[in-house]
Motif scaffolding. Structure first.
Motif, short mmCIF file in Angstrom:
data_model
loop_
_atom_site.label_atom_id
_atom_site.label_comp_id
_atom_site.label_asym_id
_atom_site.label_seq_id
_atom_site.Cartn_x
_atom_site.Cartn_y
_atom_site.Cartn_z
N MET A 1 -6.52 0.63 -10.71
CA MET A 1 -5.74 -0.55 -11.08
C MET A 1 -6.26 -1.09 -12.41
O MET A 1 -7.45 -1.26 -12.59
N HIS A 117 -3.08 -3.20 -3.24
CA HIS A 117 -2.74 -2.05 -4.10
C HIS A 117 -3.60 -0.83 -3.74
O HIS A 117 -3.08 0.28 -3.59
N GLU A 118 -4.90 -1.03 -3.58
CA GLU A 118 -5.79 0.12 -3.35
C GLU A 118 -5.55 0.74 -1.97
O GLU A 118 -5.57 1.97 -1.83
N HIS A 121 -2.66 2.98 -2.06
CA HIS A 121 -2.99 4.32 -2.58
C HIS A 121 -3.36 5.26 -1.43
O HIS A 121 -2.94 6.42 -1.40
N GLU A 138 1.22 4.86 -10.54
CA GLU A 138 0.81 3.47 -10.34
C GLU A 138 2.03 2.57 -10.10
O GLU A 138 1.98 1.64 -9.30
ZN LIG Z 1 -3.77 2.08 -8.66
#
Ligand SMILES: [Zn+2]
Ligand SMILES: [Zn+2]
Length: 298
Positions: A1, A117-118, A121, A138
């Motif tokens: 990120m 966000h992570e 992933h 992303e």
């Molecule tokens: Zn990312």
């Protein structure tokens, strides 16, 4: 990120964002998307300065793992000095190591956004869903985070005042607003009540206007007068030439369907999958991917 830099605005990544929504429906199916009708609740990811840093980060990570339904996944969160805002090591699991930038030690209210966000992933990694290239991948991650109910945290982390600004993720604030609005229209949700950032609210409003425009394009019956007139002109042209390929500024195109008849194809306003219907006046179609019923005047 990514971290820092001037905040970009508008809709520069809209094509990739839309492709990400379609890819998500294709990989997850309508039924799985429907299981994400409830967003992450603000109270479940709240993090105050009195909370223990590590225990608090683990708690928020666990909440996101639960939200995305990653039953056996365990997130190990640590902090260190680095260029990026956050990073996750995508290994076989079930343990995944997430590193957060040291600055989150003193910006705890944004830890939920970074982890949303992570952990996404990891979710996409396990699904085997990715886009080629870091930038597009992303954008897929931010779009999926938002469409599946945790991305309002990322938009809410966007704050600007006279001297400073901060934003997380690769989408612009307006693009986060757009995906959030698509989700809100799908599930009848109002995420605006969760925002603590006034700038997030403004971006959401702009994203909602863009999302509403998706549903007002011809041949959908909700199209405005100017769009319908333009469509009628293009259809006449298509009938004279038995086809009309993609034109600038419009999202429909015409192809021959045998014996002088035509098909019009256009993106589904919900999932952006292309729909094809015969050109013969009022037509009701159902998107095969997201099951949206589309009222068309072809
Ligand atoms: Zn990312
Ligand atoms: Zn659809």
């Amino acid at each position: 990120m990514a971290n820092g830099g001037p905040v970009e605005h508008g809709f520069p990544h809209l094509d990739t964002v839309r492709a990400a929504i379609t890819a998500l429906y294709k990989r997850l199916s309508y039924d799985t998307v429907q299981t994400f009708a409830t967003s992450v609740a603000p109270a479940d990811v709240a993090f105050c300065d009195q909370d223990d840093l590590y225990l608090g980060a683990q708690r928020v990570a666990r909440e996101l793992v639960r939200h995305y339904r990653l039953p056996d996944a365990r997130m190990i969160v640590s902090f260190r000095e680095m260029t990026y805002a956050a990073n996750v090591e995508l290994a076989a699991g079930p343990e995944y190591f997430i590193e957060l930038n040291d600055r989150f030690r003193t910006h705890r209210r944004d830890i939920g956004a970074a982890l949303a966000h992570e952990v996404m992933h990891v979710y996409l990694h396990r699904l085997g869903l990715s886009f080629p290239g870091t930038r597009d991948n992303e954008i897929l991650t931010d779009t999926a985070t938002t469409y599946l109910g945790a991305g309002w945290l990322l938009l809410d982390a966007f704050r600007e005042d006279g001297v400073s600004s901060q934003k997380l993720g690769y989408l612009t604030p307006e693009e986060f607003g757009y995906v959030l609005a698509k989700r809100a229209l799908l599930f009848g949700e109002d995420p605006a009540v969760w925002f603590t950032s006034p700038q997030a609210y403004t971006a959401y409003t702009k994203g909602m206007a863009q999302a509403r425009r998706d549903a007002q394009q011809p041949p959908l019956t909700a199209a405005g007068w100017a769009g319908r007139r333009h469509y009628a002109r293009d259809r006449r042209h298509a009938q004279e030439h038995s086809a009309l390929g993609p034109q600038p500024g419009v999202s429909y195109s015409f192809t021959p369907a045998g014996s002088g008849s035509l098909l019009v194809s256009f993106p589904c306003p919900t999932c952006r999958q292309r729909i094809r219907v015969p050109v013969r006046g009022r037509v009701r179609a159902r998107c095969g991917l997201c099951r949206t019923v589309l009222e068309c005047d072809t």
